[in-house]
Design an enzyme around this catalytic site. Sequence first.
Site, mmCIF file in Angstrom:
data_model
loop_
_atom_site.group_PDB
_atom_site.id
_atom_site.type_symbol
_atom_site.label_atom_id
_atom_site.label_comp_id
_atom_site.label_asym_id
_atom_site.label_seq_id
_atom_site.Cartn_x
_atom_site.Cartn_y
_atom_site.Cartn_z
ATOM 1 N NE ARG A 173 33.518 44.425 31.517
ATOM 2 C CZ ARG A 173 32.816 44.400 32.653
ATOM 3 N NH1 ARG A 173 33.456 44.402 33.805
ATOM 4 N NH2 ARG A 173 31.500 44.379 32.635
ATOM 5 C CG HIS B 1 35.181 39.405 36.656
ATOM 6 N ND1 HIS B 1 35.253 39.423 35.285
ATOM 7 C CD2 HIS B 1 34.416 40.485 36.983
ATOM 8 C CE1 HIS B 1 34.563 40.458 34.812
ATOM 9 N NE2 HIS B 1 34.041 41.115 35.835
#
Length: 331
Positions: free
Chosen positions: A246, A294
Amino acid sequence: MSTQSASSAPQLTSPTEDDAARQYGAVLFFSDFDDPVTWGDALKENIPGLDFRVYPDVGNPDDIRHVLAWKPAPGFFEPFKNIAQVINLGAGIDLLVGRNDLPDVPISRLSDPGMIALMRSYVLFSVIRYARNIPEFEQAKRRREWQYIHPRPLHRIKVGVLGLGHLGGAVASGLAAAGFDVRGWDHADKTIDGVKTFGASKRDAFLSDVEILVNMMPHTKHTEKLIDKTVFDALPRGAKFVNASRGPVVDEPALVEALRSGHLGGATLDVFWVEPLPQDHPFWGMENVLITPHLASITVPEAAARDVAESIRRVSAGGEPLHRADTRRGY
C-alpha cells in the site's frame, strides 16, 4: 415392481432464481477495476440462480444482502438497510474501516491461490531483477555497451520482507524457495520455514544488512508512513526497495530523498499515495525507479468465487464468513 410411468415420476429441477433469492437475497457488485460479467458467471456456477446485480442497477435496495466491492465512495452503503456482509474485492480493507455509512456487519477479504501466485510472481520478478543486475544491463544497452557483471549466488543475497501476513508470508516463502537468504519482520512473532524472522523490537537488527527490502505491510492508522527516513537510513547504502503493498505505508518524500542521495540504489513501486501517479511526481523522472500501475496482485474470480459463494451460504445460514477481517486491527 412399480408401474409408475416416466411422465408421472417426480422430476428433479435446478434451483430457480426465486429459490436462490429467497435463500440468499441479492448480491451487489461494485468495482471500477474488476469485470462484473466474469464475477457473475463464476458465482452463478457455484450458486445457480443467484440474484447478482451490478451497481448502479441496484433494483430494490432492500433486496441487497451481500456486497462485493472495491473502493466504494463515501456514502455508498447508505441505501442498503439489509446488508449482512461485505466482501472486499482485494486483500486490503483499509477503505472499509471506520465508515459511518456501513453497519456493523462482517467484512471479509479475498483469499485465493491466483491472487497469492500473482503477488509472489511480482515480488520474485522485482527481487530477481535487482539480484541479477538487470537495471545495469538496461542502462548498458541504451549506451550500446557490452557490460559484464559477474552474478552472485542467490543464497548470498539478503532479502527482507516487512509484514508476514497472508500475502507477506507467501512472498517470503517464495523468495526462500527461489534460493535467497530471506528474513522477515512483523509486529507479531511469526515462524516461516526457511525464513529468519524478527519481532517488533528487532526492527533495526532486521534492516541492518538487508540488500533488497520488500514492503508487504497493510495500511492501517498504525502503519501509515511506517517506512520513513529512519527505515531507509537503517538499510545499507545502495539497498533496493520494493513496494507491492500500500502506498500510504511509505513516507514518499523520504523515499524520494533516499533515492536522490544514492542511499537507496533503486526502487520498484506498484502503489502510491495518489493513484494514478500525478504526472509531475518526482518518481517519473528517476532513472532508478520502476513504476507499475497497481497490478502486483489482482483477484482471479474463477478461483475466488468458490470462497465467496461459501461465505454467502454461511452468512445466509446465520454463520461466519470465510476470511473475516479484524476491523480493529484494520486487516
